[in-house]
Design a protein around this motif. Structure first.
Motif, short mmCIF file in Angstrom:
data_model
loop_
_atom_site.label_atom_id
_atom_site.label_comp_id
_atom_site.label_asym_id
_atom_site.label_seq_id
_atom_site.Cartn_x
_atom_site.Cartn_y
_atom_site.Cartn_z
N ASN A 45 -0.81 9.24 -33.70
CA ASN A 45 0.19 10.31 -33.77
C ASN A 45 0.91 10.51 -32.43
OD1 ASN A 45 1.56 12.16 -35.46
ND2 ASN A 45 0.37 13.85 -34.63
N THR A 46 1.18 9.40 -31.74
CA THR A 46 1.79 9.49 -30.42
C THR A 46 3.20 10.07 -30.43
OG1 THR A 46 2.37 7.15 -30.66
CG2 THR A 46 0.44 7.66 -29.31
N CYS A 47 3.95 9.83 -31.48
CA CYS A 47 5.31 10.38 -31.61
C CYS A 47 6.14 10.22 -30.32
CB CYS A 47 5.26 11.85 -32.02
SG CYS A 47 4.41 12.18 -33.56
N PRO A 48 6.27 8.99 -29.80
CA PRO A 48 6.94 8.83 -28.51
C PRO A 48 8.46 8.83 -28.57
CG PRO A 48 6.22 6.71 -29.30
CD PRO A 48 5.72 7.72 -30.29
N ALA A 49 9.06 8.74 -29.75
CA ALA A 49 10.52 8.64 -29.83
C ALA A 49 11.18 9.92 -29.34
CB ALA A 49 10.97 8.34 -31.25
N ARG A 50 12.28 9.73 -28.65
CA ARG A 50 13.15 10.83 -28.26
C ARG A 50 14.55 10.43 -28.72
NH1 ARG A 50 8.75 12.15 -28.14
NH2 ARG A 50 7.53 13.04 -26.42
N LEU A 51 15.25 11.37 -29.32
CA LEU A 51 16.56 11.09 -29.89
C LEU A 51 17.62 11.89 -29.14
CD1 LEU A 51 15.58 11.39 -33.65
CD2 LEU A 51 15.64 9.34 -32.25
N THR A 52 18.65 11.21 -28.71
CA THR A 52 19.78 11.85 -28.06
C THR A 52 20.98 11.61 -28.96
OG1 THR A 52 18.82 11.37 -25.90
CG2 THR A 52 21.17 11.97 -25.96
N PHE A 53 21.55 12.69 -29.50
CA PHE A 53 22.66 12.58 -30.43
C PHE A 53 23.97 12.75 -29.66
CE2 PHE A 53 19.04 13.81 -33.03
CZ PHE A 53 19.13 12.89 -34.07
N VAL A 54 24.69 11.66 -29.53
CA VAL A 54 25.96 11.63 -28.79
C VAL A 54 27.06 11.93 -29.80
CG1 VAL A 54 27.48 10.21 -27.37
CG2 VAL A 54 24.99 9.90 -27.22
N PRO A 79 30.89 9.30 -36.15
CA PRO A 79 30.78 10.73 -35.91
C PRO A 79 29.69 11.09 -34.90
CG PRO A 79 31.01 10.29 -38.25
CD PRO A 79 30.82 8.97 -37.58
N VAL A 80 28.58 10.34 -34.95
CA VAL A 80 27.46 10.55 -34.04
C VAL A 80 26.84 9.19 -33.72
CG1 VAL A 80 25.17 11.63 -33.75
CG2 VAL A 80 26.93 12.81 -35.09
N VAL A 81 26.44 9.00 -32.48
CA VAL A 81 25.64 7.84 -32.09
C VAL A 81 24.32 8.37 -31.56
CG1 VAL A 81 25.42 5.83 -30.59
CG2 VAL A 81 27.67 6.44 -31.54
N ALA A 82 23.24 7.94 -32.18
CA ALA A 82 21.91 8.34 -31.72
C ALA A 82 21.37 7.30 -30.75
CB ALA A 82 20.97 8.50 -32.91
N ILE A 83 20.89 7.76 -29.63
CA ILE A 83 20.16 6.89 -28.71
C ILE A 83 18.68 7.08 -29.03
CG2 ILE A 83 19.61 6.31 -26.32
CD1 ILE A 83 22.27 7.73 -25.52
N ILE A 84 18.05 6.01 -29.48
CA ILE A 84 16.62 6.06 -29.77
C ILE A 84 15.90 5.52 -28.55
CG2 ILE A 84 14.74 5.16 -31.19
CD1 ILE A 84 18.19 5.56 -32.66
N SER A 85 15.10 6.38 -27.94
CA SER A 85 14.38 6.01 -26.73
C SER A 85 12.92 6.42 -26.88
CB SER A 85 15.00 6.70 -25.52
OG SER A 85 14.93 8.11 -25.65
N TYR A 86 12.12 6.05 -25.90
CA TYR A 86 10.74 6.53 -25.91
C TYR A 86 10.45 7.26 -24.60
CZ TYR A 86 9.04 2.63 -22.96
OH TYR A 86 8.82 1.75 -21.94
#
Length: 193
Positions: A45-54, A79-86
């Motif tokens: 259950n690490t849930c490392p993703a962080r989402l930045t909605f541009v 309309p939106v670009v999500a940056i998927i990061s950890y």
């Protein structure tokens, strides 16, 4: 079992989009995506993703110089670009996310393990993100063509997040997609032993 319509929406008729209709994606829709995707499983259950909605024009101008030439138009028109990061410090939240043992000790001070576990599980969460976006009626255009180093410096200057891929979301323009590429048959990709 899901209905055929639902399976078509998620898989069989879903496409990676290169162009977008001029329709807004609301903050409510963005929240709906996260509220679905967060339930996808990750290791311990690490849930490392962080989402930045541009979404804003100003934020897109910050994104633009980091994109490969072939991804500029489809990103700027989305309309939106999500940056998927950890999050490189995802283990700091494991006391809350995985309280039955000292899971933090599995990662703290182990940069190779942090990178391997963080990037793999955030990539899984990125796939859940796309399934969730499709579930709420949006289309996706995942992309890898960008300079991760400069993008991370721009959007994550504190160095805690590392980008994996970006994904346009919105209402795809069916006139701008390529014909569907073939897929491997079961016997070419799978083995039951």
């Amino acid at each position: 079992m899901l209905t055929d319509d639902a399976l078509d929406t998620l898989f069989r008729k879903a496409r990676s989009h290169n162009g977008w209709l001029d329709q807004d994606v609301s903050e409510n829709q963005i929240n709906q995506i996260y509220e679905l995707m967060k339930f996808g499983p990750t290791a311990a259950n690490t849930c490392p993703a962080r989402l930045t909605f541009v979404k804003s024009a100003e934020a897109k101008e910050k994104l633009k110089p980091h994109l490969d030439e072939g991804n500029i138009e489809k990103s700027m028109s989305a309309p939106v670009v999500a940056i998927i990061s950890y999050d490189t410090e995802f283990y700091e939240k494991l006391d809350y996310l995985f309280p039955h043992t000292d899971a933090k000790s599995w990662y703290a001070g182990k940069p190779d393990k942090i990178t391997a576990v963080g990037s793999m599980n955030a990539t899984l969460q990125g796939a859940y993100f796309m399934m969730a976006a499709r579930s709420v009626g949006l289309d996706c255009g995942p992309m890898g063509g960008f300079n991760a180093e400069t993008l991370d410096e721009e959007f994550f200057p504190e160095g805690k997040a590392k980008s994996i891929f970006i994904c346009g979301i919105g209402y795809g323009d069916a006139e701008k997609i390529f014909p569907r590429g073939p897929r491997l048959d079961f016997d070419k990709a799978c083995e039951i032993i």
